[in-house]
Design a protein around this motif. Sequence first.
Motif, PDB file in Angstrom:
ATOM      1  N   ALA A  87       0.981  -1.187  -0.163  1.00 36.53           N
ATOM      2  CA  ALA A  87      -0.174   0.006  -0.037  1.00 36.53           C
ATOM      3  C   ALA A  87       0.618   1.240   0.018  1.00 36.53           C
ATOM      4  O   ALA A  87       0.508   2.225  -0.798  1.00 36.53           O
ATOM      5  CB  ALA A  87      -0.958   0.105   1.365  1.00 36.53           C
ATOM      6  N   ALA A  88       2.005   1.240   0.689  1.00 36.41           N
ATOM      7  CA  ALA A  88       2.886   2.376   0.802  1.00 36.41           C
ATOM      8  C   ALA A  88       3.591   2.483  -0.548  1.00 36.41           C
ATOM      9  O   ALA A  88       3.680   3.891  -1.112  1.00 36.41           O
ATOM     10  CB  ALA A  88       3.668   2.244   1.878  1.00 36.41           C
ATOM     11  N   ARG A  90       2.429   1.736  -3.429  1.00 36.13           N
ATOM     12  CA  ARG A  90       1.496   2.192  -4.612  1.00 36.13           C
ATOM     13  C   ARG A  90       0.877   3.613  -4.303  1.00 36.13           C
ATOM     14  O   ARG A  90       0.615   4.338  -5.118  1.00 36.13           O
ATOM     15  CB  ARG A  90       0.030   1.417  -4.313  1.00 36.13           C
ATOM     16  CG  ARG A  90      -0.034  -0.003  -4.912  1.00 36.13           C
ATOM     17  CD  ARG A  90      -0.901  -0.922  -4.792  1.00 36.13           C
ATOM     18  NE  ARG A  90      -0.998  -2.266  -5.751  1.00 36.13           N
ATOM     19  CZ  ARG A  90      -1.562  -3.088  -5.430  1.00 36.13           C
ATOM     20  NH1 ARG A  90      -2.354  -3.153  -4.438  1.00 36.13           N
ATOM     21  NH2 ARG A  90      -1.269  -4.361  -5.870  1.00 36.13           N
ATOM     22  N   LYS A  91       1.085   3.921  -2.798  1.00 38.02           N
ATOM     23  CA  LYS A  91       0.663   5.543  -2.620  1.00 38.02           C
ATOM     24  C   LYS A  91       1.797   6.569  -3.154  1.00 38.02           C
ATOM     25  O   LYS A  91       1.237   7.576  -3.633  1.00 38.02           O
ATOM     26  CB  LYS A  91       0.629   5.690  -0.880  1.00 38.02           C
ATOM     27  CG  LYS A  91       0.194   6.930  -0.426  1.00 38.02           C
ATOM     28  CD  LYS A  91       0.005   6.993   0.832  1.00 38.02           C
ATOM     29  CE  LYS A  91      -0.562   8.229   1.411  1.00 38.02           C
ATOM     30  NZ  LYS A  91      -0.409   8.432   2.739  1.00 38.02           N
ATOM     31  N   LEU A  92       3.101   6.119  -3.580  1.00 36.88           N
ATOM     32  CA  LEU A  92       3.870   6.734  -3.914  1.00 36.88           C
ATOM     33  C   LEU A  92       3.834   6.808  -5.508  1.00 36.88           C
ATOM     34  O   LEU A  92       4.562   7.727  -6.102  1.00 36.88           O
ATOM     35  CB  LEU A  92       5.410   6.262  -3.646  1.00 36.88           C
ATOM     36  CG  LEU A  92       5.841   6.697  -1.957  1.00 36.88           C
ATOM     37  CD1 LEU A  92       6.984   6.006  -1.689  1.00 36.88           C
ATOM     38  CD2 LEU A  92       5.867   8.068  -1.926  1.00 36.88           C
TER      39      LEU A  92
END
Length: 165
Positions: A87-88, A90-92
Amino acid sequence: MEHTTGGHVTRRALLGTAVSGLLVSGCSSMSSGPAAPKPVDPQVVLLRSLIAAKEQMIELYQRGTLSENVPASALAPFQERHAAHLAAFRKLLPADAAATPSAAGTPSPAPTSAVSVKKLRDAERKAAAGRPAQMAQASPALSQLLASVGACEAVHVMALGGLRG
């Protein structure tokens, strides 16, 4: 045909030069073909590879829960941490790059085969060992995230050593 009179340029000569210049520049721009595609940002390439690797790691843990020797509850915390890493990452990933499929391209192994704890440890060890090289080509924010993820993976190697399977 004389274009100049006494060292001066005539209008006809000036007009002829301008027209020929336009023709030459027009021909060269027409023959250049379609515009070159925008180069892919190296950070986007790195993020896509990180996302694909995390997806594969999560799948390994899902297959590990099929093992008869290791209960699913023992592997669930590891899988949850990898899901948080995913998730981290993908957030970037920039919004315009998120629509493009990940660069993994390799087919996943059959989900019905169980994975041993040794294989999980080896995968964690390999992932953690690769983080420094990835950090060297990453932005500062991504480097910090990679350092944290690598530390987590190194702890996973140690923690998995306590499991039997």
